[in-house]
Design a protein around this motif. Sequence first.
Motif, mmCIF file in Angstrom:
data_model
loop_
_atom_site.group_PDB
_atom_site.id
_atom_site.type_symbol
_atom_site.label_atom_id
_atom_site.label_comp_id
_atom_site.label_asym_id
_atom_site.label_seq_id
_atom_site.Cartn_x
_atom_site.Cartn_y
_atom_site.Cartn_z
ATOM 1 N N ASN A 123 0.864 -1.176 0.000
ATOM 2 C CA ASN A 123 0.000 0.000 0.000
ATOM 3 C C ASN A 123 0.902 1.229 0.000
ATOM 4 O O ASN A 123 1.814 1.333 0.829
ATOM 5 N N VAL A 124 0.690 2.142 -0.942
ATOM 6 C CA VAL A 124 1.427 3.407 -0.945
ATOM 7 C C VAL A 124 0.428 4.549 -0.824
ATOM 8 O O VAL A 124 -0.649 4.523 -1.424
ATOM 9 N N ASN A 125 0.776 5.544 -0.032
ATOM 10 C CA ASN A 125 -0.121 6.666 0.244
ATOM 11 C C ASN A 125 0.342 7.913 -0.493
ATOM 12 O O ASN A 125 1.516 8.284 -0.434
ATOM 13 N N MET A 126 -0.583 8.575 -1.176
ATOM 14 C CA MET A 126 -0.248 9.749 -1.976
ATOM 15 C C MET A 126 -0.286 11.053 -1.178
ATOM 16 O O MET A 126 -0.333 12.142 -1.749
ATOM 17 N N VAL A 127 -0.255 10.949 0.135
ATOM 18 C CA VAL A 127 -0.235 12.097 1.048
ATOM 19 C C VAL A 127 -1.514 12.918 0.825
ATOM 20 O O VAL A 127 -2.605 12.432 1.129
ATOM 21 N N THR A 128 -1.396 14.120 0.315
ATOM 22 C CA THR A 128 -2.529 15.007 0.059
ATOM 23 C C THR A 128 -2.189 15.849 -1.170
ATOM 24 O O THR A 128 -1.051 15.850 -1.635
ATOM 25 N N CYS A 129 -3.178 16.593 -1.669
ATOM 26 C CA CYS A 129 -2.885 17.469 -2.813
ATOM 27 C C CYS A 129 -1.827 18.496 -2.436
ATOM 28 O O CYS A 129 -0.889 18.757 -3.196
ATOM 29 N N GLY A 130 -1.952 19.074 -1.240
ATOM 30 C CA GLY A 130 -0.957 20.041 -0.787
ATOM 31 C C GLY A 130 0.408 19.411 -0.624
ATOM 32 O O GLY A 130 1.437 20.022 -0.939
ATOM 33 N N GLY A 131 0.420 18.173 -0.156
ATOM 34 C CA GLY A 131 1.692 17.471 -0.008
ATOM 35 C C GLY A 131 2.344 17.184 -1.338
ATOM 36 O O GLY A 131 3.558 17.368 -1.505
ATOM 37 N N GLN A 132 1.561 16.724 -2.321
ATOM 38 C CA GLN A 132 2.127 16.439 -3.638
ATOM 39 C C GLN A 132 2.704 17.692 -4.289
ATOM 40 O O GLN A 132 3.700 17.633 -5.000
ATOM 41 N N ALA A 133 2.076 18.836 -4.039
ATOM 42 C CA ALA A 133 2.553 20.080 -4.647
ATOM 43 C C ALA A 133 3.781 20.647 -3.939
ATOM 44 O O ALA A 133 4.685 21.183 -4.590
ATOM 45 N N THR A 134 3.832 20.532 -2.622
ATOM 46 C CA THR A 134 4.848 21.265 -1.864
ATOM 47 C C THR A 134 6.025 20.431 -1.369
ATOM 48 O O THR A 134 7.131 20.954 -1.234
ATOM 49 N N ILE A 135 5.812 19.164 -1.101
ATOM 50 C CA ILE A 135 6.901 18.341 -0.569
ATOM 51 C C ILE A 135 8.089 18.264 -1.535
ATOM 52 O O ILE A 135 9.247 18.270 -1.086
ATOM 53 N N PRO A 136 7.876 18.220 -2.859
ATOM 54 C CA PRO A 136 9.048 18.271 -3.747
ATOM 55 C C PRO A 136 9.910 19.511 -3.529
ATOM 56 O O PRO A 136 11.137 19.448 -3.644
ATOM 57 N N MET A 137 9.276 20.649 -3.188
ATOM 58 C CA MET A 137 10.037 21.873 -2.949
ATOM 59 C C MET A 137 10.812 21.792 -1.635
ATOM 60 O O MET A 137 11.962 22.228 -1.541
ATOM 61 N N VAL A 138 10.175 21.220 -0.610
ATOM 62 C CA VAL A 138 10.867 21.032 0.669
ATOM 63 C C VAL A 138 12.068 20.112 0.469
ATOM 64 O O VAL A 138 13.176 20.390 0.940
ATOM 65 N N ALA A 139 11.850 19.021 -0.255
ATOM 66 C CA ALA A 139 12.943 18.074 -0.512
ATOM 67 C C ALA A 139 14.046 18.699 -1.351
ATOM 68 O O ALA A 139 15.232 18.378 -1.172
ATOM 69 N N ALA A 140 13.667 19.593 -2.255
ATOM 70 C CA ALA A 140 14.675 20.257 -3.093
ATOM 71 C C ALA A 140 15.615 21.108 -2.254
ATOM 72 O O ALA A 140 16.821 21.175 -2.518
ATOM 73 N N VAL A 141 15.072 21.770 -1.245
ATOM 74 C CA VAL A 141 15.914 22.558 -0.345
ATOM 75 C C VAL A 141 16.750 21.634 0.535
ATOM 76 O O VAL A 141 17.957 21.837 0.721
ATOM 77 N N ARG A 142 16.109 20.605 1.050
ATOM 78 C CA ARG A 142 16.803 19.707 1.976
ATOM 79 C C ARG A 142 18.001 19.016 1.338
ATOM 80 O O ARG A 142 19.037 18.830 1.993
ATOM 81 N N ARG A 143 17.924 18.650 0.064
ATOM 82 C CA ARG A 143 19.001 17.877 -0.536
ATOM 83 C C ARG A 143 20.272 18.685 -0.774
ATOM 84 O O ARG A 143 21.332 18.110 -1.029
ATOM 85 N N VAL A 144 20.190 20.015 -0.681
ATOM 86 C CA VAL A 144 21.398 20.829 -0.826
ATOM 87 C C VAL A 144 21.795 21.500 0.490
ATOM 88 O O VAL A 144 22.766 22.265 0.533
ATOM 89 N N ALA A 145 21.034 21.216 1.557
ATOM 90 C CA ALA A 145 21.315 21.829 2.868
ATOM 91 C C ALA A 145 21.857 20.784 3.836
ATOM 92 O O ALA A 145 21.601 19.586 3.691
ATOM 93 N N SER A 146 22.610 21.227 4.812
ATOM 94 C CA SER A 146 23.095 20.300 5.831
ATOM 95 C C SER A 146 22.013 20.006 6.860
ATOM 96 O O SER A 146 21.968 18.917 7.432
ATOM 97 N N ARG A 147 21.115 20.975 7.078
ATOM 98 C CA ARG A 147 19.979 20.787 7.999
ATOM 99 C C ARG A 147 18.779 21.551 7.474
ATOM 100 O O ARG A 147 18.921 22.564 6.790
ATOM 101 N N LEU A 148 17.596 21.043 7.817
ATOM 102 C CA LEU A 148 16.351 21.741 7.501
ATOM 103 C C LEU A 148 15.492 21.728 8.769
ATOM 104 O O LEU A 148 14.615 20.883 8.935
ATOM 105 N N PRO A 149 15.748 22.665 9.684
ATOM 106 C CA PRO A 149 15.047 22.643 10.968
ATOM 107 C C PRO A 149 13.537 22.813 10.862
ATOM 108 O O PRO A 149 12.795 22.306 11.717
#
Length: 313
Positions: A123-149
């Motif tokens: 079973n895989v969960n698609m989170v929410t519409c807001g999650g699908q739109a915004t989590i890629p942006m959060v992850a984009a910042v996180r992958r180039v940062a040492s921390r994302l508090p």
Amino acid sequence: MTRTKAVIIGSGNIGTDLMMKMIKYQQNMELVAVVGIDPESDGLKQARERGIATTHEGIEGLQKLECYPELGIAFDATSAYAHKLHDQVLRAAGIQVVDLTPAAIGPFTVPTVNMTANLDAPNVNMVTCGGQATIPMVAAVRRVASRLPYAEIIASVASRSAGPGTRANIDEFTRTTANAIEKVGGAEQGKAIIILNPAEPPMIMRDTIFTLSEGADEDAIRASVEEMVAAVQKYVPGYRLKQEIQFERYGDNNKLTIPGRGEFTGMKTMIMLEVEGAGDYLPSYSGNLDIMTAAAKATGELLAERRMAAAAS
């Protein structure tokens, strides 16, 4: 190679839009059934007109359909409450589930961020519409940062595009999205807010993402975000930045005080998005629903590809 047979459970707006995408853009899946509870729903009507098997008797009716033993993937576009029972029934039958509700029984899945990690999950969960739109942006910042508090998202959608299912799941939306911001996006603390905008004419989906990061400069964040936007656009063409990314730096001489977390030094980033729907079934302003169905289809295609490769080996 034989395509994986799939079913959509839920004949409302989300289920029907997903159906249209699966019919118009066929790849690794064959849609063979649509399940609802209202025999007069437009979704069931549209499916019947296209020769797809239907039932208005819910999960029990699905089990009676001739195609049931052949199903490989099921998309659940009902509610978090109903999904709990559906998941039990479908798993027992060996059918892999793509959950479009906020039930969050299976692992959170955002195609551009962590899809390959969940290909074998029942079973895989698609989170929410807001999650699908915004989590890629959060992850984009996180992958180039040492921390994302910290990361906070605000999803604003047209009131018209929020049906009874969405409204009934508002609490689950905020909790599920905030949780996924942390688990998938990589933030140490996440927060989610949804706004139902009653403006006329209806506005398209708009999202604002705030992040507090350490160890990344503006150029690295900007490049990472733009690369991620391009990745999402492969399955959601109407996904785009609304304006230039905004930055604000906090140093030792102007520390940011975060209630409950102390002082912060580093980079504050503000990313503003808009999501325009493809108009496959729903109006183009319903980008919040379109991104869910597009992400679910993209996920299903990868699951089906994996299943077909395993069958061939």
